[in-house]
Design an enzyme around this catalytic site. Sequence first.
Site, short mmCIF file in Angstrom:
data_model
loop_
_atom_site.label_atom_id
_atom_site.label_comp_id
_atom_site.label_asym_id
_atom_site.label_seq_id
_atom_site.Cartn_x
_atom_site.Cartn_y
_atom_site.Cartn_z
N ARG A 74 -30.36 25.76 18.39
CA ARG A 74 -30.41 25.09 19.69
C ARG A 74 -30.21 26.10 20.82
O ARG A 74 -29.29 26.93 20.77
CB ARG A 74 -29.33 24.01 19.74
CG ARG A 74 -29.13 23.34 21.08
CD ARG A 74 -30.23 22.38 21.41
NE ARG A 74 -29.87 21.55 22.55
CZ ARG A 74 -30.74 20.98 23.36
NH1 ARG A 74 -32.04 21.14 23.14
NH2 ARG A 74 -30.35 20.24 24.36
N GLY A 83 0.83 -1.18 0.00
CA GLY A 83 0.00 0.00 0.00
C GLY A 83 0.87 1.24 0.00
O GLY A 83 1.03 1.92 -1.01
N GLU A 139 -4.55 7.60 -0.97
CA GLU A 139 -3.62 8.46 -1.72
C GLU A 139 -2.34 8.75 -0.91
O GLU A 139 -1.74 9.82 -1.02
CB GLU A 139 -4.28 9.79 -2.12
CG GLU A 139 -5.53 9.65 -2.94
CD GLU A 139 -5.27 9.23 -4.37
OE1 GLU A 139 -4.12 8.90 -4.70
OE2 GLU A 139 -6.23 9.21 -5.16
#
Length: 381
Positions: free
Chosen positions: A269, A133, A364
């Site tokens: 809120r 990888g 990536e």
Amino acid sequence: MKVERELPSSEAQELLELTVDISDKELAPRAAEFEEEGRFPREVFHLLGETGLLTLPFAEEVGGGGQPYAVYLQVLEELAARWAAVAVGVSVHTLSCHAVSVFGSTSQKQTLLPWQLSGTALGAYCLSEEHAGSDPSAIRARAAHDGGAWVARGTKAWVTHGGEADFYTAFLRTSDDPRNGISCFHVDAGSPGLGAGAPERKMGLRSSTTAVMNFDDVRIPEDRLIGEPGQGLRIALSALDAGRLGIAAVAVGIARAALDHAVDYARERRTFGRRIIEHQGVGFLLADMAARTEAARATYLVAARRKDSGQPFSRQASIAKLIATDTAMAVTTDAVQVLGGAGYVREHPVERYMREAKITQIFEGTNQIQRMVIGRHLADS
């Protein structure tokens, strides 16, 4: 919140407005449902192809949009702010077309590239393997020359659009040379012997199909070798510099979506008689989120402008990818915190944004790899 952008032309301004319009009308309403079901949105990519948003950073004469990278990345950010998986798909398609665009022969640029950029084709990028990888030089899947063709055998892992793509830009070992033993190939999706494994069951980006691709004696025509034999690692690393900018832009889009939702919630809120945005603890947290998001956008734009002007940008690409994706993770986590218990449930999208942000720190090139790249540039400067 609308982003104040500095764009190079009225055409670019109109392009961003088109992107916002399509994203609001076609992407945002579908994202939650498709993510929940893990459904691949091929029809959305068809739409982006029809409107020219799938092939923006390539020359007009070969079917691209002729846009600078700095404009293309801002389009990606707008897409990602509504649906990250689609923006990642556009970035991966761009990555997959890079090899022919930059390293292809004249014939390949005249035949393969216009089809890749037709708006109807979708590409995938086959570099990683289970054991290779972060270190692509450890690739084991091979291609051997045999009777006027190359025969490929092996397995590629973590392939975005695996089983959905129309073509695969594949990196295969063609010799045992540790530095120059990998070559790059264009492989059509219908090639006999090429098959996809079951889609991975992922934490986020569930509508973006990721699968293993198996090469079982796949015959690749001789004219589908991209560049020279042994040039594959150079091609892959060149593509990844540009691809990292795509992921940086996607990460900023995710962070921005989380920030916008948190601000809207904090305005509505109320606690202790006031809107929670008026409490300093929340207001300062939102301010930090906004500052980090804008700073991350600046890093990808700096790198993109260097690329557009023909200057080296590898270090800046790694910085942008590192800063933007770490920002996405921090901002989405803080967005969940602003919403409290509401942020932890699926009625609000911030928990999805947090799950999506995590992968941007990994693919990536992991952020640890980005730090290595930046460190090596410092050592050599």
